[in-house]
Design a protein around this motif. Structure first.
Motif, mmCIF file in Angstrom:
data_model
loop_
_atom_site.group_PDB
_atom_site.id
_atom_site.type_symbol
_atom_site.label_atom_id
_atom_site.label_comp_id
_atom_site.label_asym_id
_atom_site.label_seq_id
_atom_site.Cartn_x
_atom_site.Cartn_y
_atom_site.Cartn_z
ATOM 1 N N THR A 330 0.867 -1.407 -0.118
ATOM 2 C CA THR A 330 0.077 -0.057 0.026
ATOM 3 C C THR A 330 0.811 1.306 0.092
ATOM 4 O O THR A 330 2.080 1.494 0.418
ATOM 5 C CB THR A 330 -0.923 0.101 1.273
ATOM 6 O OG1 THR A 330 -1.827 1.071 1.149
ATOM 7 C CG2 THR A 330 -0.284 0.269 2.556
ATOM 8 N N ASN A 331 0.021 2.141 -0.484
ATOM 9 C CA ASN A 331 0.837 3.748 -0.315
ATOM 10 C C ASN A 331 -0.012 4.564 0.340
ATOM 11 O O ASN A 331 0.314 5.898 0.537
ATOM 12 C CB ASN A 331 1.368 4.163 -1.636
ATOM 13 C CG ASN A 331 0.148 4.556 -2.545
ATOM 14 O OD1 ASN A 331 -1.296 4.658 -2.045
ATOM 15 N ND2 ASN A 331 0.217 5.205 -3.659
ATOM 16 N N ASN A 332 -0.982 4.238 1.142
ATOM 17 C CA ASN A 332 -1.772 4.889 1.918
ATOM 18 C C ASN A 332 -2.366 3.967 2.969
ATOM 19 O O ASN A 332 -2.170 2.641 3.081
ATOM 20 C CB ASN A 332 -2.983 5.478 0.907
ATOM 21 C CG ASN A 332 -3.934 4.435 0.510
ATOM 22 O OD1 ASN A 332 -5.021 4.274 1.039
ATOM 23 N ND2 ASN A 332 -3.545 3.733 -0.592
ATOM 24 N N ASP A 333 -3.529 4.498 3.860
ATOM 25 C CA ASP A 333 -3.873 3.909 5.056
ATOM 26 C C ASP A 333 -4.895 2.956 4.591
ATOM 27 O O ASP A 333 -5.388 1.868 5.331
ATOM 28 C CB ASP A 333 -4.492 4.973 5.915
ATOM 29 C CG ASP A 333 -3.448 5.580 6.797
ATOM 30 O OD1 ASP A 333 -2.317 5.702 6.312
ATOM 31 O OD2 ASP A 333 -3.978 6.505 7.566
ATOM 32 N N ASP A 353 4.570 -0.997 3.400
ATOM 33 C CA ASP A 353 4.144 0.438 2.883
ATOM 34 C C ASP A 353 5.181 1.221 2.424
ATOM 35 O O ASP A 353 6.215 1.278 2.661
ATOM 36 C CB ASP A 353 3.718 1.158 4.352
ATOM 37 C CG ASP A 353 3.084 2.356 4.124
ATOM 38 O OD1 ASP A 353 3.267 2.882 3.431
ATOM 39 O OD2 ASP A 353 2.077 2.702 5.025
ATOM 40 N N THR A 354 4.922 1.837 1.235
ATOM 41 C CA THR A 354 6.125 2.548 0.501
ATOM 42 C C THR A 354 6.305 3.763 1.351
ATOM 43 O O THR A 354 7.450 4.517 0.960
ATOM 44 C CB THR A 354 5.547 2.918 -0.685
ATOM 45 O OG1 THR A 354 4.449 3.879 -0.668
ATOM 46 C CG2 THR A 354 4.788 2.099 -1.597
ATOM 47 N N ARG A 355 5.431 4.213 2.418
ATOM 48 C CA ARG A 355 5.996 5.458 3.095
ATOM 49 C C ARG A 355 6.742 5.053 4.199
ATOM 50 O O ARG A 355 7.044 4.063 4.621
ATOM 51 C CB ARG A 355 4.663 5.989 3.788
ATOM 52 C CG ARG A 355 3.492 6.448 2.698
ATOM 53 C CD ARG A 355 2.144 6.669 3.366
ATOM 54 N NE ARG A 355 1.665 5.652 3.850
ATOM 55 C CZ ARG A 355 0.464 5.720 4.619
ATOM 56 N NH1 ARG A 355 -0.473 6.891 4.339
ATOM 57 N NH2 ARG A 355 -0.210 4.645 5.086
ATOM 58 N N LYS A 356 7.562 6.114 4.584
ATOM 59 C CA LYS A 356 8.749 5.826 5.617
ATOM 60 C C LYS A 356 8.162 5.794 6.943
ATOM 61 O O LYS A 356 8.725 4.825 7.632
ATOM 62 C CB LYS A 356 9.811 7.064 5.124
ATOM 63 C CG LYS A 356 11.158 6.866 5.788
ATOM 64 C CD LYS A 356 11.959 7.934 5.591
ATOM 65 C CE LYS A 356 13.438 7.501 6.324
ATOM 66 N NZ LYS A 356 14.154 8.815 5.828
ATOM 67 N N ASP A 357 7.227 6.816 7.257
ATOM 68 C CA ASP A 357 7.199 6.706 8.488
ATOM 69 C C ASP A 357 5.531 7.538 8.857
ATOM 70 O O ASP A 357 5.549 8.631 9.371
ATOM 71 C CB ASP A 357 8.122 7.663 9.313
ATOM 72 C CG ASP A 357 7.977 7.718 10.913
ATOM 73 O OD1 ASP A 357 7.328 6.720 11.372
ATOM 74 O OD2 ASP A 357 8.335 8.676 11.449
ATOM 75 N N ILE A 373 4.404 -4.776 9.793
ATOM 76 C CA ILE A 373 4.679 -3.750 8.843
ATOM 77 C C ILE A 373 6.102 -3.357 8.412
ATOM 78 O O ILE A 373 7.175 -3.262 9.156
ATOM 79 C CB ILE A 373 3.970 -2.500 9.326
ATOM 80 C CG1 ILE A 373 2.684 -2.795 9.923
ATOM 81 C CG2 ILE A 373 3.853 -1.488 8.358
ATOM 82 C CD1 ILE A 373 2.196 -1.621 10.843
ATOM 83 N N LYS A 374 6.330 -3.456 7.131
ATOM 84 C CA LYS A 374 7.351 -3.122 6.566
ATOM 85 C C LYS A 374 7.408 -1.511 5.991
ATOM 86 O O LYS A 374 6.677 -1.669 5.090
ATOM 87 C CB LYS A 374 8.225 -4.159 5.740
ATOM 88 C CG LYS A 374 8.746 -5.377 6.309
ATOM 89 C CD LYS A 374 8.942 -6.350 5.207
ATOM 90 C CE LYS A 374 9.713 -7.552 5.743
ATOM 91 N NZ LYS A 374 11.129 -7.137 6.090
ATOM 92 N N PHE A 375 8.102 -0.508 6.315
ATOM 93 C CA PHE A 375 7.923 0.686 5.884
ATOM 94 C C PHE A 375 9.017 0.950 4.829
ATOM 95 O O PHE A 375 9.791 0.285 5.015
ATOM 96 C CB PHE A 375 8.100 1.921 7.106
ATOM 97 C CG PHE A 375 7.005 1.623 8.046
ATOM 98 C CD1 PHE A 375 5.748 2.103 7.428
ATOM 99 C CD2 PHE A 375 6.888 1.379 9.462
ATOM 100 C CE1 PHE A 375 4.615 2.187 8.264
ATOM 101 C CE2 PHE A 375 6.190 1.167 10.336
ATOM 102 C CZ PHE A 375 4.669 1.727 9.788
ATOM 103 N N SER A 376 8.816 1.831 3.968
ATOM 104 C CA SER A 376 9.668 2.048 2.679
ATOM 105 C C SER A 376 10.076 0.826 1.923
ATOM 106 O O SER A 376 10.883 0.398 1.631
ATOM 107 C CB SER A 376 10.985 2.701 3.479
ATOM 108 O OG SER A 376 10.740 4.001 3.665
ATOM 109 N N ALA A 394 11.684 -5.644 -1.641
ATOM 110 C CA ALA A 394 12.929 -4.644 -1.375
ATOM 111 C C ALA A 394 12.599 -3.382 -0.736
ATOM 112 O O ALA A 394 11.383 -3.060 -0.904
ATOM 113 C CB ALA A 394 13.552 -4.508 -2.735
ATOM 114 N N LYS A 395 13.703 -2.842 -0.044
ATOM 115 C CA LYS A 395 13.438 -1.643 0.420
ATOM 116 C C LYS A 395 13.677 -0.731 -0.608
ATOM 117 O O LYS A 395 14.255 -1.014 -1.458
ATOM 118 C CB LYS A 395 14.753 -1.384 1.587
ATOM 119 C CG LYS A 395 14.130 -0.383 2.544
ATOM 120 C CD LYS A 395 15.225 -0.515 3.787
ATOM 121 C CE LYS A 395 14.751 0.664 4.844
ATOM 122 N NZ LYS A 395 13.619 0.591 5.717
ATOM 123 N N ILE A 396 13.005 0.538 -0.509
ATOM 124 C CA ILE A 396 13.101 1.462 -1.530
ATOM 125 C C ILE A 396 13.822 2.469 -0.838
ATOM 126 O O ILE A 396 13.345 2.931 0.136
ATOM 127 C CB ILE A 396 11.885 1.629 -2.353
ATOM 128 C CG1 ILE A 396 12.134 2.631 -3.604
ATOM 129 C CG2 ILE A 396 10.840 2.433 -1.399
ATOM 130 C CD1 ILE A 396 11.021 2.447 -4.645
#
Lengths: 998, 89
Positions: A330-333, A353-357, A373-376, A394-396
């Motif tokens: 996801t890139n959102n909630d 989640d593509t978001r960092k924090d 949950i894995k961020f970024s 992968a981490k981005i």
């Protein structure tokens, strides 16, 4: 078979009613309230079809109208239907469906070789290949493309189902029954407005069915149920489920297709399958919600990759798990909400989640529930062929350009959420110029063009509180304007979880050395690389890119793909999305069956059938009917084994020797009254009318302003200011409009009234040398002698107590009369004529004999007055008054119309006096001349002359007046005939016209 | 489908009407000499405007009256309707 992916006690399905169905020949069962999609998923079936171009395995991507993949061939009640979305088709007992676009089966599909040939099938491959050699097109390429194209097979059988149309008017039409639709319908209805609320799905409520919210101390779903039951009770409200408002047309007319029986095994007796509603609404509220946007990554079309909102819907509405090891990307909630639902039902999801924090109530809830949950993090590619088995992740980097080390994690489904795209189709169709909303990275409606307002998620409003508030307020305001009522309902307390902003990132870069297909348009197999090619090849306009790559085409019309396509073009072109613009939204929003569009107007219902009052007599007497405009007319009356040729010849011959009677009720009749009636006739007809005495008829020709003959017929002066006009059957309606046009707009000073009386009079033409003898017996009290009722005379008579009008007019060229009585007495008149005519050997004759008689007489009819000929062409120049002006006269002096060699009516006889001449054939000088052989004229009408007992035709031919006696050829390439002919006078019988005056 | 206000009957859907062309065309008077050009202009030559256009419609499946309708040919917006005997302003 056990529904191994069905949870107990969750969902809105009816578990008391099991339904069995078959998919690709295998038996399964589901429950009442399932869709075909949810029932298949409950049984663990993810592979449903093959993709359009590469034949890659495809599963379910959505849970409703946006579904790009799950298209099946449906079998129901002995019929088959293509293009059915499994996500929309409700389950019924005995449903049968099959995969499409695969052969021999969905599991082993030979076409999948395209997947390995894909470097040869780039964007625009249709335009680039199949071009040469030219001869290959018909034999090789076209059959191949035809076999490969399309999803499903249309039935070639006549559709026995019934489809209906309905016209409806309302104050407010509300499209969509989610939170904004329900709130606005409720507010408007309570304020006295006439409301139609339309919901595409079987269940009302939209997102309220799946979201964890509270409205007025009830759960969202309970609130929705309460509103719906209240609305259903209100007399000013129409509530329709299974009804898709698919088109917004001019002047606030919308069209809605209601699926009345598609969810049933069989349509109930006297019920339609579908109903098309034409709704004229004073105001339209578009509450069509939004569709979740996919995220783009490698192999993102693998079965098991689906929208996170769809996974949530399958879970909460149908109690179905789309996987037991879900990965949420996801890139959102919104993705979190799906993960939370999984977690609550004992499944452990992983969120990438593509978001960092991100920080929000929803994210915190997921953390508190212990969801991993894995961020970024991003999914680089899905792995697995017919079903997701794992994911490369992968981490981005923060700039979203660099991928970290690729890890592989096991999962059986990937639920993607790339934020939401408002469904702006209806607003855009209304003419609303959309605008780009940076906050949600999507287009929303701009300034209203018609009377339409877009609310809620469709307008880019993604919080419930705001949605309800604006819906209540807008509906109150609009209904107040219409009803003048001012009943405001109190605004309920809303509880919803707060979410935080989404990440604008949506397309995962390719890892080094990998060439994964990253699909944008799932239905048409358009990948990121295809758009890149199109742009590289110079396509710039988004409309061109669409047509070259097929992005956003086909049955889903890019509901999930459009915006990602635009974002990609904008990124490559380095333009902002609004500068790229979007392609035009056109109706229909979803595919509509042709049956529904046609409605009841099929077969005999496509136009009304008009029958004369004598119709039942014709039927009883073996009439073979022919369609004459909307009328049914006897073509001939079959005696024994006679065919049309023999029957019509007998009938025509009997007219020439004894007497015949023909039903001429269908002739157009116009009653003309008023002191200026004669003046009107004098202007619309080409000949003179001012001196026509009472009791006399006259033949007249009327032209259009361009000089072309419009119609001909006789008009009779019944009394001083009263005329009875007849027109040809075909032109009756046009002539009336023509007269009304001149009376109302051009010469309003003329004091005349015109009205159609076609249906008020039944007409019988009595023709033949013995017709006067018959008439004398029919009207013993009238003087019908040649002196008492001369040619073109008129009198009223008494037909055994029935008032009749007797006109001495002739179309057959014989001594003839036309008797009119009021329609109710038509059958009485006809039977009397037949009864008394028996001693004169009377026979009825149909339109074929009628044609024979007029053709050999050289009388023109519709085939000569075909909208291309002037009076001269038809040898009617004698009817052109030189003294007065009339409609179209000025045009007759145009150069072409006065040319020395102008075309003219002639007669044509085959030299062998045997070969019939096909109508429409061309006349040429030399049958062996090289093509194109110069055409001199054409055959307008053909018959077998009963007078001369040989074929005879009428033709309109260049320089006709100098052609009599010439020998030419008739050529009919269609019938492969070449016939040597002689040109003769068009008056083949009784050229001096003595019989009609005898 | 357009929604047309018939000056005699009120609001009716387009399928009750038939289209009758440019309402500003005036037929030359009868028995008057008309030049070729003027006659061609009357019979054939039309402006085919984009935008506001006065045109004729007949309320065929209604009162059968010819009416004048001011319509935008591009957007279909209708601004005004008049009876046959009312002049275009």
């Amino acid at each position: 078979m056990v529904q191994s992916f069905r949870l107990e006690n969750l969902g809105l399905i009816n578990r008391d009613k099991k339904l069995s169905f078959r998919f690709n020949g295998k038996a399964y069962y589901g429950y009442e309230g399932d869709t075909l999609a949810s029932a298949l998923l409950a049984n663990g079936i993810h592979l449903i079809g093959r993709s359009f171009k590469y034949h890659r395995p495809r599963g379910f991507f959505g849970a409703g109208v946006d579904e790009p993949y799950a298209i099946v061939q449906l079998y129901r009640n002995g019929e088959t239907e293509p293009n059915v979305k499994a996500t929309e088709q409700e389950l019924f007992e005995g449903l049968e469906a099959k995969s499409v676009n695969c052969w021999p089966s969905v599991n082993f599909d030979i076409g999948a070789i395209n997947n390995f040939l894909k470097i040869f099938l780039p964007a625009g491959f249709y335009y680039k290949t199949f071009m040469w050699p030219k001869s290959f097109w018909y034999k090789v390429y076209e059959p191949f493309i035809r076999k490969a194209a399309g999803l499903g097979v249309a039935s070639i059988k006549h559709d026995k189902e019934r489809y209906e149309h309905k016209y409806e008017y309302c104050d407010l039409l509300i499209a969509g029954s989610g939170p904004s639709g329900l709130a606005s319908a409720y507010a408007a209805a309570k304020n006295g407005a006439r409301v139609i609320l339309a919901e595409d799905k079987a269940r009302f409520g939209g997102t309220l069915l799946t979201s964890e919210v509270n409205i007025g101390n009830k759960s969202g779903r309970e609130w929705a149920d309460g509103i719906i039951s209240e609305l259903k009770e209100m007399p000013n409200v129409v509530v329709k489920n299974r009804s898709q408002v698919f088109g917004y047309y001019d002047h606030n007319m919308l069209v809605m297709s209601e699926r009345i029986s598609d969810h049933l095994p069989k349509t109930k007796k006297f019920h339609p399958k579908q109903k098309l509603w034409y709704i004229r609404a004073k105001e339209v509220l578009i509450s069509s919600g939004s569709i979740e946007r996919p995220l783009v990554f490698g192999n993102n079309d693998t079965p098991g990759v689906m929208l996170s909102s769809a996974a949530k819907e399958y879970l909460k509405v149908y109690g179905v798990l789309v996987g037991r090891k879900p990965l949420v990307f996801t890139n959102n909630d919104s993705g979190y909400e799906t993960a939370i639902e999984f977690k609550k039902n004992g499944i452990d999801p992983i969120i990438l989640d593509t978001r960092k924090d991100p920080h929000s109530e929803i994210v915190d809830e997921a953390k508190n529930l212990g969801i991993k949950i894995k961020f970024s993090y991003v999914v680089v590619a899905a792995q697995g062929y017919k079903k997701v088995k794992s994911a490369d992740i992968a981490k981005i980097s923060d700039d979203k350009e660099q991928l970290g080390k690729i890890e592989n994690i096991k999962c059986d489904c990937i639920c993607v959420s790339g934020f939401w795209t408002p469904t702006i189709h209806l607003a855009s169709q209304s003419g609303n110029k959309t605008k780009f909303n940076e906050n949600i990275d999507a287009f929303v409606p701009g300034i209203s063009k018609q009377k339409e307002t877009t609310l809620g998620a469709a307008n880019g409003t993604y919080t419930l509180d705001e949605t309800l508030k604006s819906s209540f307020e807008t509906a109150h305001k609009l209904s107040k304007q219409i009803t003048n009522n001012d009943n405001k309902i109190s605004f309920p307390n809303v509880v919803e979880k707060k979410s935080t902003i989404h990440d604008k990132f949506w397309c995962v870069p390719l890892p080094k050395g990998k060439n994964y297909k990253r699909f944008l348009d799932f239905q048409n197999d358009v990948a990121v690389s295809d758009i890149e090619i199109a742009l590289r090849e110079g396509y710039r306009s988004i409309e061109h890119v669409k047509r070259y790559t097929t992005l956003g085409m086909a049955t889903d019309q890019g509901k999930t793909s459009n915006l990602n396509g635009l974002q990609l073009v904008s990124k490559i072109e380095n333009k902002v999305v609004p500068a790229v613009g979007h392609t035009t939204f056109r109706p229909p929003y979803t595919p509509v069956s042709i049956g529904a569009i046609v409605g009841r107007e099929v077969g005999k219902h496509s136009k009304p059938t008009r029958k004369s009052p004598m119709h039942s007599w014709h039927v009883k007497n073996n009439a073979v009917f022919v369609d004459a405009g909307v009328w049914l007319r006897p073509r001939y009356y079959k005696l024994g084994d006679e065919n049309l040729f023999e029957g019509s010849k007998r009938e025509a011959k009997n007219v020439r020797t004894n007497v015949g009677v023909c039903d001429v009720t269908t002739l157009g009749k116009i009653d003309i009254k008023g002191p200026d009636a004669a003046e009107l006739l004098n202007r619309v007809y080409s000949n003179a009318w001012l001196k026509l005495p009472v009791g006399k008829a006259r033949y007249g020709v009327m032209l259009r302003e361009d000089g072309i003959v419009m119609d001909d017929g006789t008009t009779t002066r019944i009394s001083e200011n009263h005329y009875h006009m007849t027109t040809t059957t075909a032109q009756a309606a046009n002539v009336l409009s023509h007269l009304e046009y001149y009376l109302q707009l051009v010469w309003p000073e003329l004091n005349v009234n015109v009205v159609s009386t076609t249906e008020q009079w039944a007409g019988a033409a009595i023709a033949g040398p013995k017709s006067r003898n018959l008439l004398q017996k029919l009207f013993p009290n009238s003087d019908v002698s040649n002196e008492g009722l001369p040619f073109m005379g008129f009198t009223e008579g008494d037909l055994f107590g029935v008032k009749a009008r007797i006109f001495r007019i002739s179309f057959s060229g014989e001594l003839a009369y036309e008797v009119n009585v009021e329609s109710d007495n038509g059958n009485f008149m006809w039977e009397k004529i037949m009864e008394i005519g028996e001693e004169f050997k009377i026979q009825p004759y149909g339109t074929e004999a009628l044609s024979t008689l007029r053709i050999e007489m050289g009388h023109v009819a519709g085939s000569e007055l075909d909208g291309r000929t002037i009076p001269y062409d038809n040898s009617l120049e004698g009817l052109l008054s030189k003294k007065k002006d009339f409609i179209g006269k000025r045009s007759l002096s145009r150069e072409a119309f006065i040319a020395e060699d102008r075309q003219k009516l002639v007669g044509v006889v085959p030299l062998d006096k045997k070969t019939s001449i096909p109508e429409g054939s061309h006349l040429v000088k030399d049958s062996n001349a090289p093509l194109p052989n110069p055409k001199l004229g054409y055959i307008s009408a053909s018959c077998w002359s009963v007078e001369h007992d040989n074929p005879f035709s009428l033709a309109i031919i260049k320089d006709g007046k100098n052609m009599i006696g010439k020998k030419l050829f008739v050529m009919s390439p269609l019938k492969n005939k070449v016939i040597p002919v002689e040109i003769v006078s068009s008056h083949y019988v009784d050229p001096k016209g003595e019989r009609v005056r005898s | 489908m357009l929604y047309i206000k018939c000056p005699h009957c009120g609001w009716r859907s387009q399928n009750e009407f038939s289209y009758g062309g440019d309402a500003s065309v005036i037929r030359p008077e009868l028995n008057k000499k008309v030049s070729d050009q003027d006659w061609d202009n009357f019979v054939y030559n039309r402006k085919s405007l984009r935008g506001k256009h006065w045109e004729l419609w007949q309320h065929l499946s209604g009162c059968r009256q010819w009416i004048k309708v001011e319509r935008d040919t591009a957007t279909h917006e209708i601004f005004n309707t008049l009876k046959a005997n009312e002049d275009i302003s």
